[in-house]
Design a protein around this motif. Structure first.
Motif, PDB file in Angstrom:
ATOM      1  N   GLY A 173      30.221  33.308  41.577  1.00 20.59           N
ATOM      2  CA  GLY A 173      31.072  32.548  42.394  1.00 20.59           C
ATOM      3  C   GLY A 173      32.298  32.315  42.278  1.00 20.59           C
ATOM      4  N   PHE A 174      32.744  33.326  41.276  1.00 19.18           N
ATOM      5  CA  PHE A 174      34.192  32.514  40.977  1.00 19.18           C
ATOM      6  C   PHE A 174      35.482  33.286  41.828  1.00 19.18           C
ATOM      7  CE2 PHE A 174      33.142  29.771  38.372  1.00 19.18           C
ATOM      8  CZ  PHE A 174      33.885  28.490  38.663  1.00 19.18           C
ATOM      9  N   ALA A 175      34.770  35.009  42.254  1.00 17.62           N
ATOM     10  CA  ALA A 175      35.046  36.367  42.837  1.00 17.62           C
ATOM     11  C   ALA A 175      35.902  35.699  43.806  1.00 17.62           C
ATOM     12  CB  ALA A 175      34.147  37.114  43.412  1.00 17.62           C
ATOM     13  N   GLY A 176      35.727  34.885  44.671  1.00 19.66           N
ATOM     14  CA  GLY A 176      36.316  34.816  45.925  1.00 19.66           C
ATOM     15  C   GLY A 176      37.452  33.518  45.660  1.00 19.66           C
ATOM     16  N   ILE A 177      36.977  32.479  44.424  1.00 16.46           N
ATOM     17  CA  ILE A 177      38.063  31.510  44.005  1.00 16.46           C
ATOM     18  C   ILE A 177      39.233  32.364  43.516  1.00 16.46           C
ATOM     19  CG2 ILE A 177      38.783  29.574  42.190  1.00 16.46           C
ATOM     20  CD1 ILE A 177      36.187  29.249  43.401  1.00 16.46           C
ATOM     21  N   ALA A 178      39.240  33.769  42.666  1.00 18.64           N
ATOM     22  CA  ALA A 178      39.901  34.155  41.733  1.00 18.64           C
ATOM     23  C   ALA A 178      41.143  35.275  43.059  1.00 18.64           C
ATOM     24  CB  ALA A 178      39.252  34.825  40.833  1.00 18.64           C
ATOM     25  N   PHE A 179      39.889  35.580  43.877  1.00 19.69           N
ATOM     26  CA  PHE A 179      41.406  36.615  44.869  1.00 19.69           C
ATOM     27  C   PHE A 179      41.745  35.566  45.558  1.00 19.69           C
ATOM     28  CE2 PHE A 179      41.097  36.867  49.553  1.00 19.69           C
ATOM     29  CZ  PHE A 179      41.712  38.655  49.008  1.00 19.69           C
ATOM     30  N   LEU A 180      41.521  34.630  46.111  1.00 17.81           N
ATOM     31  CA  LEU A 180      42.831  33.282  46.659  1.00 17.81           C
ATOM     32  C   LEU A 180      44.211  33.167  45.483  1.00 17.81           C
ATOM     33  CD1 LEU A 180      40.656  31.219  48.968  1.00 17.81           C
ATOM     34  CD2 LEU A 180      41.720  32.469  49.306  1.00 17.81           C
TER      35      LEU A 180
END
Lengths: 660, 308
Positions: free
Chosen positions: A201-208
């Motif tokens: 779930g956090f991969a996208g946030i981490a990427f941003l």
């Protein structure tokens, strides 16, 4: 690994040794530059070993810092980024010995060399650190060391302002990184990279977070605002290091974080392609509108970071759509452009420094005819210009060509991507073409107006060529640009292991696109044939002219016999058609007082292009923040006892909250 | 090895016939104007005469000015090796050669422009400024156009693209190919400085791009510049003729014959355009070039949407 540790110690301890030489400029010069040279040479040993295919065992030591450990490792990805760092640091140090000489006795050069070596060591540490805490520490040393280097001439108002903008920008970036590392390491008791894994779930946030945090350092639009301020303010050899390699640590960080985030969804690739295209196109447009040589070069860094990011975007799209060939080409182009940009941008900054050193001005419109007085600087600036425009047969073209190939293979043939990938690939190809065309406009302007024609001012009329210590590093960089330009296939092979790290595949299962290698060989062939043809034609012409009259006359100006250097086209007039067309972004301010009466005595015209995002995004945002925060300004009263009281109160509240 | 030399024949054809295109254009314009016109082979006599002369260089210029014609000619000859001729592969063909094709011509432009700035003349500075402005817009148009062709045929080299284009390609993607053809024609006119973008005949008016940039050249240098310009006309024209003739599906010697006829027809068309149109205002030229980018882009969309 011993060499690596020795090199880091050399940079940090040697930097301190520089401080000890305060007051003895001759000694400072020797100590400062030899520390950089020895440190760089020591670290080049493991770097070359890794590039040559050796696998080194990492170092892991306990560290009393919470969540920290001294974890160092040099893999292929680190090696690809540390090679340009070390080479540029070494060459710029040689250059700096002469460049800083006029300041000897006037400024504290020991301090400058201390921060220079600190910057070198911290950049190296950033790419080899394998622990979040250590990484952030190195990152912060890097930012602070470069801040002090930027504010070298801090008696000038503009330099202080540039320093502040840089300091604020880089810390905003670091804030995002802090959140990112906490997010990645929150399930573990340590921030070691080896334990990093993003929950789905956090991969996208981490990427941003990584994109904003590292993008601030790398200079992605709109977080690039510090680049055009800080690079012109710094001494030229520092600009070369900062623009050539320091901003690449942002790209390194982004790629390194991507390896922890698992298989990327297509929107990551799309986002990188968009960010890259915007940075690339707007970067070159703003560059075109500048009169200040170093500001122009700084905006070109934004442009080139855009190209690198587009390559990464293609690479990620290739990964998302399971096309290893596209992924390989995207990353290969991107990584090679990291190296190439380090070479030609440092070359351009060093030769710009040589021009400023000789003429005492940064304004392109005041120069002209420098090639006759500075033959070496002029030649290397020309080579750097051709390289940065991405024209064959120099190195810039090889890396851009690989990104083009990645985009072409996504569009057509049996490896084509689904439709969303195809459109992204077209955006890349179209943007690269536009950027290429505009870059030619920008560098024909820079080279043509500065080095060719007649001197436009006394500054330009009295320039002198720089000494050997400045010419030699430039010549080495120019030679490297030519060599990479005609040996493309070799470099693609060399990058293979680093790409394997970035895409997360084993080195032996990696797909190596032979058609690309073939294409690069053919290009080498064509380049050699073309250079041969140039030689042949030159020979033929000189034979033809050998027995004939060859005369030198004034430039033909349509029969008007008394033209003056002031009548030449200037950089501003040269760029005007393009800047007017894109005025919606550039918003160039014109100040024009027209000649009035029948016998006009004076008239003037000047233009200034400020940064769009600086003026209409950050300035209003910071003004608003300031207005909001000034409401609680009464808290900052300067009474120490009350400060201590409020701290105790805060601690009490926390204690109650934790226990209760 | 023998086949390699045979495949070099089209290159020789271009080297020999390129100046003829100029003669055909001039003759067409003369016919429109009711004049006799200069001989068809006038360009050859001009070149021969210039090669026999001495040279006059400006005192302001440096070695850059003398390097530019040589680098320009070498560049354009290099790209001729990548150029296929109706159904016959080029001597050198590799994936992505279309990008090399465009960028090597970019190198030629870079040096033409800096050489113009080398003279220090405001007049030549103006030409240089316009050249870089217009070509910056022409470049995306031709890249996107060629990428569209690559997408339509599935091949990534010029030889691959043009040998894969067949009557069926036209049946499937005809409208898109026609759009690419239109975009390429606009780029062809712009890159070769023809009407309506530039007027190659007015030597001494403030209306020019290419002619004004080369104003200070003389003798053998001018010959090199003019010859390189003729070859550039040939190579960019060849792209158009290759696309236009692809529905006939010819190859071998018949392909070459038809190709030459096609190039001559193209020259006649250019002559007609130059006779019937006025040079458009410089402020309007960018719109024309942006139109070319749009045409290429639309062609690409059509191909991706309907033939994928």
């Amino acid at each position: 690994m011993n060499f690596l540790v020795a090199s880091l110690c050399m940079f940090f301890a040697g930097g301190l040794a520089c401080l000890a030489t305060t007051g003895r400029p001759h000694l400072t010069r020797w100590v400062g530059s030899s520390v950089a040279l020895i440190g760089g040479a020591l670290a080049l040993v493991p770097t070359c070993m890794v590039l040559g295919g050796r696998v080194l065992t990492g170092l892991h030591l306990h560290w009393s810092m919470p969540f920290g450990s001294i974890a160092l490792d040099m893999d292929a990805l680190s090696a690809v980024f540390s090679t340009p760092i070390l080479i540029i640091v070494m060459l710029a140090a040689v250059y700096g010995t002469e460049y800083l000489r006029p300041f000897e006795g006037k400024k504290n050069l020991a301090q400058s060399w201390f921060f220079y070596n600190l910057l070198a060591g911290s950049m190296l540490l950033v790419v080899v650190a394998r622990n979040g805490m250590l990484f952030l520490l190195a990152w912060e040393i890097m930012s602070l060391a470069s801040f002090f280097l930027v504010t070298f001439e801090n008696e000038e108002e503009s330099v202080r302002e540039a320093g502040w903008i840089y300091l604020v920008a880089t810390h905003i970036g670091t804030a995002f990184l802090l959140v990112l590392f906490v997010l990645l390491g929150r399930d573990n008791s340590t921030l070691d990279f080896s334990s990093f894994a993003a929950s789905p779930g956090f991969a996208g946030i981490a990427f941003l977070l990584a994109l904003v945090g590292f993008g601030t350092k790398a200079g992605f639009m709109p977080m690039h605002v510090w680049l055009p301020e800080a690079h012109p303010a710094a001494p030229s050899h520092v600009s070369a290091v900062m623009s050539g390699v320091m901003i690449k640590t942002g790209i390194y960080g982004l790629v390194r974080i991507l390896t922890f985030l698992g298989s990327p969804p297509p929107w990551w690739g799309w986002l990188l392609v968009s960010v890259g295209a915007i940075s690339g196109i707007l970067g070159v447009l703003f560059a075109l509108a500048q009169h200040d040589l170093k500001r122009l070069l700084a905006y070109h860094s934004v442009e080139n970071m855009g190209i690198i990011t587009m390559g990464l975007g293609i690479g990620l799209l290739g990964m998302s759509y399971q096309s290893p060939v596209v992924a390989f080409l995207g990353f290969a182009g991107s990584f090679l452009h990291v190296m190439n940009h380090a070479l030609f941008k440092s070359l351009l900054f060093l030769s710009a420094g040589s021009v400023i050193h000789g003429s005492g001005t940064r304004d392109i419109d005041h120069m002209g005819g420098l090639l006759k007085r500075m033959p070496v600087t002029g030649l290397v600036f020309l080579l750097g210009s051709v390289a940065i425009c991405g024209l064959p047969p120099l190195n810039g073209f090889v890396s851009e060509f690989m990104i083009y190939l990645g985009s072409l293979t996504s569009v057509a043939g049996n490896m084509r991507l689904p439709i969303a990938g195809i459109v992204a690939a077209l955006v890349v190809a179209g943007s690269l073409a536009l950027i290429g065309g505009l870059a030619v406009a920008c560098f024909t302007k820079a080279f043509g107006i500065m080095f060719l024609g007649e001197a436009r001012s006394t500054h330009a009329a009295h320039v002198h060529e720089s000494g050997l210590a400045m010419r030699l590093p430039m010549a080495v960089l120019a030679a490297a640009c030519i060599i990479i330009g005609v040996s493309g296939p070799f470099w693609m092979q060399l990058l293979g292991p680093a790409i394997a790290v970035a895409t997360g595949v084993a080195t032996d299962t990696q797909i190596y696109p032979t058609f690309a290698a073939h294409a690069l060989w053919m290009m080498t062939l064509l380049a050699v044939a073309g250079i041969g043809l140039v030689g042949l034609l030159t020979f033929v012409r000189s034979r033809l002219l050998s027995a004939r009259s060859v005369t030198r006359e004034p430039t033909w100006d349509c029969g008007y016999a008394s033209s003056t250097p002031r009548m030449q086209y200037t950089a501003s007039s040269f760029a005007e058609p393009v800047t007017r067309m894109f005025n919606v972004f550039l918003r160039t301010r014109r100040r024009f007082s027209a000649p009035t009466t029948y016998f006009p005595t004076s008239s003037s015209f000047s233009t200034e292009t400020r940064d769009l995002f600086h003026e209409s995004l950050f300035r209003p945002a910071f003004t608003m923040t300031h207005r909001f925060l000034s409401r609680i300004h009464w808290l900052q009263h300067g009474r120490l006892n009350l400060y201590i009281l409020s701290m105790i109160a805060a601690l009490l509240v926390l204690l109650v909250w934790k226990l209760g | 090895m023998n086949t390699f030399f045979v495949s070099l024949l089209p290159v020789l054809l271009g080297l020999v016939l390129a100046p003829l295109l100029l003669g055909v254009i001039h003759r067409t314009k003369a016919v429109f104007a009711g004049r006799h016109g200069s001989p068809l082979l006038q360009a050859y006599s001009d070149l021969a005469k210039l090669l026999r002369k001495g040279a006059v260089y400006s005192r302001t210029t440096t070695w850059v000015f003398r390097a530019a014609p040589v680098i320009g000619l070498a560049s354009v000859v290099s790209v001729m090796v990548l150029l296929p001729i109706t159904g016959n592969s080029a001597p050198l063909s590799f994936v992505g050669d279309l990008i090399v094709f465009i960028y090597v011509l970019g190198l030629m432009r870079f040096f033409t422009v800096v050489a113009a700035l080398d003279t220090g003349s405001s007049f030549e500075g103006m030409g240089a400024s316009r050249e870089v402005h217009f070509s910056a817009l022409a470049e995306p148009a031709i890249v996107v156009g060629l990428v569209a062709l690559a997408s339509a045929t599935g091949f990534l080299s010029l030889s691959g693209i043009f040998s894969a284009m067949s009557p069926t390609t036209w049946v499937v993607a005809g409208p898109a190919l026609a759009l690419v053809l239109a975009a390429l024609f606009i780029v062809f006119l712009a890159e070769n400085s023809r009407i309506p973008i530039d007027d190659p005949n007015t030597h001494l008016e403030l209306t020019m791009i290419h002619e004004v940039m080369i104003l200070d050249y003389s003798g053998p240098d001018l010959a090199l510049v003019l010859y390189a310009a003729a070859l550039k006309l040939w190579v960019l024209g060849a792209l158009i003729v290759n696309v236009a003739l692809s529905p006939l599906g010819l190859n071998g010697i018949r392909g070459v014959g038809l190709f030459v006829a096609g190039m001559l027809v193209l020259a006649v068309i250019v002559g007609c355009v130059e006779s019937m149109m006025a040079r458009s205002s410089f402020l309007k030229v960018p719109r024309l070039l942006v139109t070319a980018i749009a045409l290429s882009g639309i062609a690409f969309m059509l191909i991706v949407r309907f033939t994928a």
